[in-house]
Design a protein around this motif. Sequence first.
Motif, PDB file in Angstrom:
ATOM      1  N   ASP A  22      12.650  40.287   7.848  1.00  0.00           N
ATOM      2  CA  ASP A  22      11.436  39.310   7.809  1.00  0.00           C
ATOM      3  C   ASP A  22      11.211  39.319   6.426  1.00  0.00           C
ATOM      4  O   ASP A  22      10.769  40.093   5.742  1.00  0.00           O
ATOM      5  N   LEU A  23      11.085  38.017   5.803  1.00  0.00           N
ATOM      6  CA  LEU A  23      10.590  37.820   4.518  1.00  0.00           C
ATOM      7  C   LEU A  23       9.357  37.152   4.408  1.00  0.00           C
ATOM      8  O   LEU A  23       8.784  36.800   3.185  1.00  0.00           O
ATOM      9  N   THR A  24       8.535  37.215   5.460  1.00  0.00           N
ATOM     10  CA  THR A  24       7.238  36.216   5.594  1.00  0.00           C
ATOM     11  C   THR A  24       6.286  36.834   4.649  1.00  0.00           C
ATOM     12  O   THR A  24       5.453  36.327   3.674  1.00  0.00           O
ATOM     13  N   ASN A  25       6.288  38.255   4.524  1.00  0.00           N
ATOM     14  CA  ASN A  25       5.201  38.905   3.604  1.00  0.00           C
ATOM     15  C   ASN A  25       5.459  38.869   2.364  1.00  0.00           C
ATOM     16  O   ASN A  25       4.546  38.444   1.490  1.00  0.00           O
ATOM     17  N   ALA A  26       6.889  38.898   1.869  1.00  0.00           N
ATOM     18  CA  ALA A  26       7.282  38.534   0.715  1.00  0.00           C
ATOM     19  C   ALA A  26       7.119  37.250   0.155  1.00  0.00           C
ATOM     20  O   ALA A  26       6.689  36.979  -1.017  1.00  0.00           O
TER      21      ALA A  26
END
Length: 140
Positions: A22-26
């Motif tokens: 999951d890259l959403t936070n980055a």
Amino acid sequence: MAGTFTTRTITMATGATETMHDLTNACSAFLREAAHGRNGLLNVFTPHPTSGLAIIETGAGSDDDLLAALRGVLPADDRWGDRHGGPGHGSGHVLPALVPPHATLPVVDGELELGASQSVVLVNTDRDGPERQVRLSFLG
């Protein structure tokens, strides 16, 4: 007012198994630094021939379903013409045709605009590559 372009590359450990990260936070953290409340576009790109990017719900089973579907469509066996790497490695080279290595997403008031329950994920089915890079670029 002229637009701005800001880019950053992040590296993530992918290990020796098929994975979704999951890259959403980055992406959101990058936009806090780069967008400064502006509207624009976030482009996410992975420069690996065996990885792709998906916008998908995570945590409710869809992520596992996607990996299972990819195993069904792209089995890791010796049917593939591309035979370098480990057994079944050739199937990973077909992955970006189904799960593209890029996504361009709207940014409104400095925030990533995703639908309810959507996440930006790196899809990696290559068991031979221990890490992957992802380039985040904001144009606004």
